[in-house]
Structure formats: structure tokens, C-alpha cells
Scaffold this active site. Sequence first.
Site, PDB file in Angstrom:
ATOM      1  N   SER A 183       0.837  -1.196   0.000  1.00 39.19           N
ATOM      2  CA  SER A 183       0.000   0.000   0.000  1.00 39.19           C
ATOM      3  C   SER A 183       0.882   1.261   0.000  1.00 39.19           C
ATOM      4  O   SER A 183       1.637   1.485  -0.942  1.00 39.19           O
ATOM      5  CB  SER A 183      -0.944  -0.037   1.211  1.00 39.19           C
ATOM      6  OG  SER A 183      -1.916   0.956   1.124  1.00 39.19           O
ATOM      7  N   ASP A 209      -9.861  -2.519  -5.863  1.00 39.00           N
ATOM      8  CA  ASP A 209      -9.221  -1.962  -4.667  1.00 39.00           C
ATOM      9  C   ASP A 209      -9.938  -0.680  -4.245  1.00 39.00           C
ATOM     10  O   ASP A 209     -10.057   0.266  -5.021  1.00 39.00           O
ATOM     11  CB  ASP A 209      -7.743  -1.675  -4.972  1.00 39.00           C
ATOM     12  CG  ASP A 209      -6.926  -1.441  -3.718  1.00 39.00           C
ATOM     13  OD1 ASP A 209      -7.461  -0.872  -2.750  1.00 39.00           O
ATOM     14  OD2 ASP A 209      -5.740  -1.810  -3.713  1.00 39.00           O
ATOM     15  N   HIS A 263      -7.549  -5.348  -0.999  1.00 38.89           N
ATOM     16  CA  HIS A 263      -6.333  -4.546  -0.846  1.00 38.89           C
ATOM     17  C   HIS A 263      -5.261  -5.260  -0.022  1.00 38.89           C
ATOM     18  O   HIS A 263      -4.072  -4.988  -0.189  1.00 38.89           O
ATOM     19  CB  HIS A 263      -6.703  -3.214  -0.176  1.00 38.89           C
ATOM     20  CG  HIS A 263      -5.562  -2.263  -0.008  1.00 38.89           C
ATOM     21  ND1 HIS A 263      -5.006  -1.565  -1.063  1.00 38.89           N
ATOM     22  CD2 HIS A 263      -4.863  -1.899   1.093  1.00 38.89           C
ATOM     23  CE1 HIS A 263      -4.032  -0.807  -0.619  1.00 38.89           C
ATOM     24  NE2 HIS A 263      -3.911  -0.995   0.684  1.00 38.89           N
TER      25      HIS A 263
END
Length: 469
Positions: A168, A415, A443
Site C-alpha cells: 500500500s 481496490d 487490498h
Amino acid sequence: MQLKLEPHCLDDPTTESFVIPGAKVFDRYFDCPLDYSNTNSLETIKVFVRHLVPINKVKDIKTLPFLLYLQGGPGFEVASPSTALSGWIKVAFEQGFQVLLLDQRGTGLSTPVSATSLEKFPTDDDKVNYLTHFRADSIVRDCETIRLALTKDRVSTESQRISLLGQSFGGFCITTYLSLFPQSIHKAYITGGVPPLVDNPDTVYRSLYPRILKKNKLYYKKFPQDVVKVRRIHEFLWQNNVTLPNGGKLSPRRFLQLGILFGGSGGYDTLHETVTFCINDLDNINKLSYRTLNHIQQLQSWDTNVIYCILHEAIYCQNQQSSRWSAERVMKEEQFASDFEWRLDRLQPDQAVNFTGETIYPFMLDDFSELRPLATVAHKLAEYKWKDLYHIPTLNTLDSDDGKMELAGVSYFDDMYVDRDHSEYTASQINGFQQYITNQYAHNGLHVDSENVLNYLIKLGRGDVAYDR
């Protein structure tokens, strides 16, 4: 400026160490400059790295290549592993790496950022100036400082290079690292975090809100009875002042922020469970119990990790632009306002109350107890004009065609946190980057199936498999 680095870092006898299944772990601290742009300043911060070495290769600590893990966020530390015999760490060991788990500056055991830690500064402007040094560009320079310290005794440039894994926001940091120090990187793998190459968050949120709305529709399709239940909870919170165990306020808007759960595997079920807790309380005691309030408080991380709020929108800002509470402004635009209406007096009788997601709003500075002392600071940071994070010409010309650099990443089709279209464009700008797009995971694919995800990216980066969209 003379950096204060650990002497003989890898074999310093004062470094604390312990053993977990499969690895010996060293706790390492580095003194890093607060402001890398000010060579005259002697102000430093501590940056913590948990260093894992395969238990059967400790003797090779000075020669094994490093894989540095960059955590998601912004503003989150890395959890201490209990074993190295499973997950992506196992894969890294099998690939011949020793592993570095970085607590990014301001988090975990690195010099922390909190309402309490910032009390040492006499003015809000001093706090703002300090906090401008906690974005990806400074985090990456910490990584480079650490890399230089750990590899300083290695004889070849090739052996001094480092490999990266970023989840991320960690992928945002990797893209900045590739922009600033491409010669330092051997391999880089990004999971759910190929960043948008934007100058401010507005376009990001215009892409995000339709995805959040889609997640709401899927939630209410799975749990249709929750349409009425969520409206009832929302009405209760609108009509009552509800205080959380730590002194925060559970306002209707804060409750709706639980939609952030939609972005991870199992999030729909966790939210439904929370709604059920609330309704059970209202049915039996006509208020929310301590247990339910504590449960909700623990699902939201903005009190314990304040950077996640006050510097969240800043991760998208560059080219001297500011965020100006982008998520709040965009939500009020005509195409989104009716879908994300939260005021009880403006809701239609049968209208579902939609949750929001990983979005930051000014009301949080009142509702979250640890954010209240930072309200003025947060407003000032929202107006701050930020410098660049990425250098596109460098990304366009990375030296990957001759096998010196391996670059791969996974983006998730739906996502809710990182827009796939933006990620695809960015991937096209990184020379040699191999992008894998899948709907198999949400995610948090690296967490739910970490061995398969990292193994596939390694093969993709090497060219052992060819991903065809």
C-alpha cells in the site's frame, strides 16, 4: 553534515537480539537527520529497524542481500513477527534474503509522532514545520541512510544494493525511492500500492467515491436488513451524544467511517457484526454498551496513529500544491452529495445511509480525542504547499532492461484504497515494471495470501512468467 551511524553496525555487541522460529532478530536503531535538506542542522531522530536473519545463515550476515519491507499507512509501524517459517518472510528467506522491517519515522519504536510527543514544541507553526519531514521523501532518505550503514563494508557496488517490498503506502515510498536513488535498488515489489502520479488528491477521490458507493451496494445486498438497522443506529447517534471509552465522540459521521472495513477481506462481515452489536444494545438497554463502544474504538486507528489522519492527504501532494481537505470538498460535489448524505434531516425516508472509506475529514479533529490537540496543526498542514515526491524522467529510464533491476507489482481490480486506473498509468511510466492485476484479493492480498503473492511477483520480475492482461 556528519551522520551519526552505528559503529560496526552488523556485529555491534550492544545490539539486542533474540530468536523466533526460523530467524535471529536484531533490534537496530539509527540516528537520522530530521531534515535532509538542511545540511547545517544537527537535529536527528531515531529510526528503528527489526533485522531478521535466517537462523542457519547468521554467519553470513555480512554477505546476504537485504530485503527491506515498507509498511502501509501512512503512519503505521510494522508488527513484530512471531515466526519466520511462514508468510512472505519465509519466501524472502528462501530467496536468499535477510529482512529489514522498518518502523517508518514517526511510528512504532522510531521517534514517535503523537499529540503528547508534539507538546515539546512551543507553537503550532513549530509543530507544522516538524511534521513536514514525515512524508515518503524523508522516509526514503532514512532507508538510504540505513542501507549505507549496513553495507558500508561490502566491496562491490552490486552487493551494496538493496531490494524492497512495499504494501500500500509502502509502494508509494518505493516509487519515491526509485525516483531518488535508483542506483541503490536491485529488486522492488509493490503490493496494492502503485501510487497515482497526481499533484493533489482531488482526482483520486473523484475516482474513489464511486468505488465506495459500489462497496456500500454490495454490503447492503449481502445484508439487506442492515439498511434499516444502520438508519436506526445513525438516528440514535444523531439524537444522542455518545462518548467512547478514551473520551472520543461517536458521532454519526464517525460511525459511517467504519466503511473503511470494506477495503479488506472479511470487512463486510466485521461491519455487519458491529451493526448487530449496536442493535442488540439498543434493543436491550436503549444505549450502546462499553463492550460495543470499545469494539468500535479499536476498529479505528486514527487515535493511536495520528499521522494516518494529519498527513494522509499529503501523500498525494506535490508540485507546490496543497490538499485543502480534498475528501470533504469532493464529497460535497453534485455527483456525490446525495449518495453520501449523512444529515438526518436531509435523508429521504427509505434512503440507505452510505458509509465512507479511507477518507479524512475535518470533523475528525473534534471526534477523535488524540486529534483534538492537533486541530490547528492539521488545518495548517491542509494548506501547506508540498514539494515533489516523484521524478518521472527517472522512472521512465530505469536501468531494468539488462537484468540489473527487477520490478513487479500487483494491483487489485476493485481496490477501494488505491485506484487501479491510476496505478496502471503509473506502472506504464516505470521502465521495466511488470504489473499483475487480479480480482482474487482485496487490498490486503499480501496479508491473506502472502506466500503466493510474493512468489508470483518474484517470478514476474525475473521474467519466469509472463502476465498477459
